[in-house]
Design a protein around this motif. Structure first.
Motif, short mmCIF file in Angstrom:
data_model
loop_
_atom_site.label_atom_id
_atom_site.label_comp_id
_atom_site.label_asym_id
_atom_site.label_seq_id
_atom_site.Cartn_x
_atom_site.Cartn_y
_atom_site.Cartn_z
N SER A 247 -10.07 8.96 -4.78
CA SER A 247 -9.13 9.66 -5.27
C SER A 247 -8.52 8.67 -6.66
O SER A 247 -8.94 7.60 -6.36
CB SER A 247 -8.05 10.15 -4.46
OG SER A 247 -7.32 9.37 -3.95
N ARG A 248 -7.74 9.49 -7.66
CA ARG A 248 -7.25 8.87 -8.53
C ARG A 248 -6.15 7.99 -8.15
O ARG A 248 -6.19 6.59 -8.49
CB ARG A 248 -6.68 9.72 -9.40
CG ARG A 248 -6.10 9.08 -10.66
CD ARG A 248 -7.03 8.10 -11.67
NE ARG A 248 -6.36 7.57 -12.67
CZ ARG A 248 -6.22 8.03 -13.66
NH1 ARG A 248 -6.80 9.30 -14.01
NH2 ARG A 248 -5.70 7.46 -15.00
N GLN A 249 -5.50 8.25 -7.00
CA GLN A 249 -4.34 7.41 -6.30
C GLN A 249 -4.94 6.22 -5.93
O GLN A 249 -4.29 5.20 -5.89
CB GLN A 249 -3.74 8.41 -5.38
CG GLN A 249 -2.59 7.55 -4.85
CD GLN A 249 -1.75 8.52 -3.79
OE1 GLN A 249 -2.39 9.70 -3.50
NE2 GLN A 249 -0.43 8.16 -3.25
N SER A 250 -6.12 6.15 -5.10
CA SER A 250 -6.81 5.06 -4.50
C SER A 250 -7.07 3.87 -5.88
O SER A 250 -7.22 2.89 -5.55
CB SER A 250 -7.75 5.39 -3.78
OG SER A 250 -7.30 6.19 -2.58
N ARG A 251 -7.87 4.64 -6.89
CA ARG A 251 -8.33 3.67 -7.77
C ARG A 251 -7.31 2.95 -8.53
O ARG A 251 -7.52 1.88 -8.83
CB ARG A 251 -9.07 4.73 -8.97
CG ARG A 251 -10.46 5.15 -8.04
CD ARG A 251 -11.43 5.98 -9.35
NE ARG A 251 -12.55 6.32 -8.84
CZ ARG A 251 -13.56 5.63 -8.65
NH1 ARG A 251 -13.66 4.50 -8.50
NH2 ARG A 251 -14.76 6.26 -7.69
N ASP A 252 -6.03 3.71 -8.62
CA ASP A 252 -4.88 3.07 -9.19
C ASP A 252 -4.02 2.36 -8.41
O ASP A 252 -2.97 1.69 -8.72
CB ASP A 252 -4.26 4.09 -10.08
CG ASP A 252 -4.83 4.75 -11.13
OD1 ASP A 252 -5.91 4.05 -11.55
OD2 ASP A 252 -4.47 5.99 -11.50
N PHE A 253 -4.55 2.19 -7.17
CA PHE A 253 -3.53 1.65 -6.07
C PHE A 253 -3.52 -0.06 -6.40
O PHE A 253 -4.44 -0.62 -6.41
CB PHE A 253 -4.13 1.78 -4.67
CG PHE A 253 -3.16 1.05 -3.45
CD1 PHE A 253 -2.24 1.71 -3.12
CD2 PHE A 253 -3.91 -0.04 -3.00
CE1 PHE A 253 -1.45 1.21 -2.09
CE2 PHE A 253 -3.13 -0.48 -1.92
CZ PHE A 253 -1.86 0.03 -1.50
N ALA A 254 -2.36 -0.50 -6.39
CA ALA A 254 -2.26 -2.03 -6.61
C ALA A 254 -1.63 -2.87 -5.33
O ALA A 254 -2.63 -3.36 -4.92
CB ALA A 254 -0.82 -2.05 -7.42
N GLY A 255 -0.65 -2.12 -4.60
CA GLY A 255 -0.47 -2.64 -3.35
C GLY A 255 -0.25 -4.36 -3.45
O GLY A 255 0.16 -4.64 -4.54
N GLU A 256 -0.20 -4.85 -2.24
CA GLU A 256 0.00 -6.42 -2.36
C GLU A 256 -1.45 -7.03 -1.92
O GLU A 256 -2.09 -6.68 -1.00
CB GLU A 256 1.05 -6.64 -1.10
CG GLU A 256 2.57 -5.92 -1.09
CD GLU A 256 3.19 -6.30 -0.19
OE1 GLU A 256 3.11 -7.07 0.76
OE2 GLU A 256 4.14 -5.32 0.21
N SER A 257 -1.39 -8.00 -2.64
CA SER A 257 -2.87 -8.84 -2.50
C SER A 257 -2.70 -10.14 -3.15
O SER A 257 -2.07 -10.31 -4.33
CB SER A 257 -4.01 -7.95 -2.88
OG SER A 257 -5.31 -8.63 -2.95
N GLU A 258 -3.69 -11.15 -2.71
CA GLU A 258 -3.68 -12.51 -3.56
C GLU A 258 -4.68 -12.27 -4.54
O GLU A 258 -4.98 -13.02 -5.40
CB GLU A 258 -4.02 -13.46 -2.52
CG GLU A 258 -2.83 -13.57 -1.68
CD GLU A 258 -3.05 -15.01 -0.57
OE1 GLU A 258 -4.34 -15.17 -0.67
OE2 GLU A 258 -2.49 -15.09 0.30
N GLU A 259 -5.60 -11.21 -4.33
CA GLU A 259 -6.68 -10.84 -5.60
C GLU A 259 -6.08 -10.07 -6.78
O GLU A 259 -5.34 -9.19 -6.50
CB GLU A 259 -7.86 -10.09 -4.95
CG GLU A 259 -8.19 -11.08 -3.57
CD GLU A 259 -9.27 -12.17 -4.08
OE1 GLU A 259 -9.55 -12.41 -5.35
OE2 GLU A 259 -9.14 -13.04 -3.29
N HIS A 260 -6.43 -10.45 -7.90
CA HIS A 260 -5.95 -9.94 -9.10
C HIS A 260 -7.12 -9.32 -10.07
O HIS A 260 -8.01 -10.18 -10.02
CB HIS A 260 -4.98 -10.54 -9.88
CG HIS A 260 -3.76 -10.92 -9.28
ND1 HIS A 260 -3.73 -12.20 -8.32
CD2 HIS A 260 -2.49 -10.64 -9.38
CE1 HIS A 260 -2.36 -12.25 -7.87
NE2 HIS A 260 -1.81 -11.08 -8.24
N SER A 261 -6.78 -8.51 -10.64
CA SER A 261 -7.89 -7.65 -11.47
C SER A 261 -8.09 -8.68 -12.71
O SER A 261 -7.07 -9.29 -13.29
CB SER A 261 -7.51 -6.30 -11.91
OG SER A 261 -8.40 -5.83 -12.94
N LYS A 262 -9.41 -8.68 -13.05
CA LYS A 262 -9.81 -9.45 -14.38
C LYS A 262 -10.10 -8.68 -15.49
O LYS A 262 -10.55 -8.94 -16.51
CB LYS A 262 -11.29 -10.30 -14.10
CG LYS A 262 -10.94 -11.27 -12.82
CD LYS A 262 -12.07 -12.20 -12.66
CE LYS A 262 -12.11 -13.24 -11.51
NZ LYS A 262 -13.21 -14.12 -11.17
#
Length: 377
Positions: free
Chosen positions: A176-191
């Motif tokens: 879903s679009r909601q899952s694709r845009d999910f940020a949440g908490e993580s030590e990994e970041h988008s490049k």
């Protein structure tokens, strides 16, 4: 045992012939036959005392239904010519199943100091299997006398781990679009795209109308004499939490458990792999009854799935009900994902507490069942 029985029959026939015909020659032969096992034992004892053994798995990962080579390296101090060594390898299976025991044999010449047993091993189940040497017997060339090799020569060896991969089937997954845009908490970041996480900078770029004043990089702007903006990063959280509920009532019959074990791991691997194909990051979460703690593994690519199966190790069921989601929240204190999946030992897949699919334990039909319904996460 067959050789020993045959030898006893030969001895009985010899003494019978000696008594029946009064033959001194057969009587002497009878005495030689009685003394032979003692002689063989005396020659075998020093050889056994100087024998050691170790096991090696050249290929530690194998697909379900395939055989994997097993190398057993035997070092001796000089064996009787034609002597043999028998090695029993025990495989500890996941989910508390009965151990597999396999015998391997090799012949040793008196002049040879080392020998290799090249054999093949095929497991009857999938998962992470701990293989170790459990027994070693040394035989004379006739196979009449056998002595066990002391455990001190192989007990100290670390068990080898063999990962038998389940068959991975295609599961229709829609993210879903909601899952694709999910940020949440993580030590990994988008490049690839920025976000609103101030802990890491995504990029420095020119100022554009609409940018907030607090995002302006004042020092760099003063140096370049142009307005520069510090764009924040976007954390790559996992929108799906995939729980493995390993609770099983104590009264469940072992045979039923055996028929469902392979299906359970196949469902897990197939659903996880299909989400990876669709670019859906997720956590696989389970309760380790040996450690008494909740474990999780982050899945982003196909390689992570294989690593996760290793992490599961000797996956075992437990007989007291666990509130796995609550235990997970208490340990990690993270915002839950968009979708919560749960796979029970009854092969029921739940989504956000509701039954999404029920699978039978028929391994031959599980592929069709997995592809029969689309999973929306």
């Amino acid at each position: 045992m067959k050789r020993l029985i045959t030898y006893l029959i030969v001895i009985a026939a010899t003494i019978y012939t000696a008594v029946l015909y009064g033959s001194t020659s057969f009587l002497m032969l009878f005495y030689v036959e009685l003394a032979l096992p003692v002689f063989l034992l005396l020659t075998l004892i020093p050889a056994v005392r100087h024998t050691s053994i170790r096991m090696e798995l050249p290929i530690p990962v194998v697909e379900q239904g395939q055989k994997t080579p097993v190398m057993l390296h035997v070092t001796t101090g000089g064996f009787p010519i034609g002597g043999r060594v028998a090695v029993q390898v025990k495989g500890k299976l996941p989910m508390g199943q009965k151990d597999e025991k396999t015998w391997f044999y090799t012949a040793l010449a008196g002049s040879k100091k080392t020998a290799k047993i090249k054999a093949e091993y095929q497991s009857r189940c999938v998962g992470s299997i701990r293989m170790e040497i459990s027994r070693v017997w040394c035989y004379d060339f006739l196979g009449l006398v056998a002595l066990p090799l002391s455990a001190k020569y192989w007990k100290a060896l670390e068990p080898e781990t063999l990962l038998v991969l389940p068959r991975i089937s295609e599961v229709p997954v829609m993210v879903s679009r909601q899952s694709r845009d999910f940020a949440g908490e993580s030590e990994e970041h988008s490049k690839e795209r920025g976000g609103d996480d101030p802990s890491e900078v995504f990029q420095i770029r020119d100022y554009q109308p609409g940018d907030k004043l607090r995002s302006i990089h004042w020092k760099l702007s003063a140096k370049t004499e142009e307005m520069m903006v510090r764009e924040q990063s976007m954390p790559l959280g996992c929108p799906v939490d995939f729980y493995l509920d390993l609770y099983q009532p104590a009264a469940v019959h072992r045979r039923k458990d055996e028929t469902q074990r392979d299906s359970y791991l196949q469902i897990l691997a197939s659903v996880s792999h299909s989400m990876v194909v669709e670019g859906c990051r997720h956590h696989v979460i389970w309760f380790d009854s040996r450690k008494g703690d909740v474990c999780r593994y982050r899945i982003e690519n196909e390689e992570n799935i294989f690593e996760m199966l290793f992490q599961l190790g000797q996956l075992s069921v437990y007989h007291d009900k666990k509130d796995l989601q609550e235990l997970y929240r208490q340990k990690y204190h993270e915002t839950p994902g968009v979708t919560c999946l749960e796979l029970t030992t009854e092969l029921t897949l739940k989504k956000n507490g509701e039954v999404e699919a029920r699978y039978s334990g028929d391994v031959s039909d599980i592929e069709r069942q997995l592809g029969a319904k689309e999973l929306v996460v």
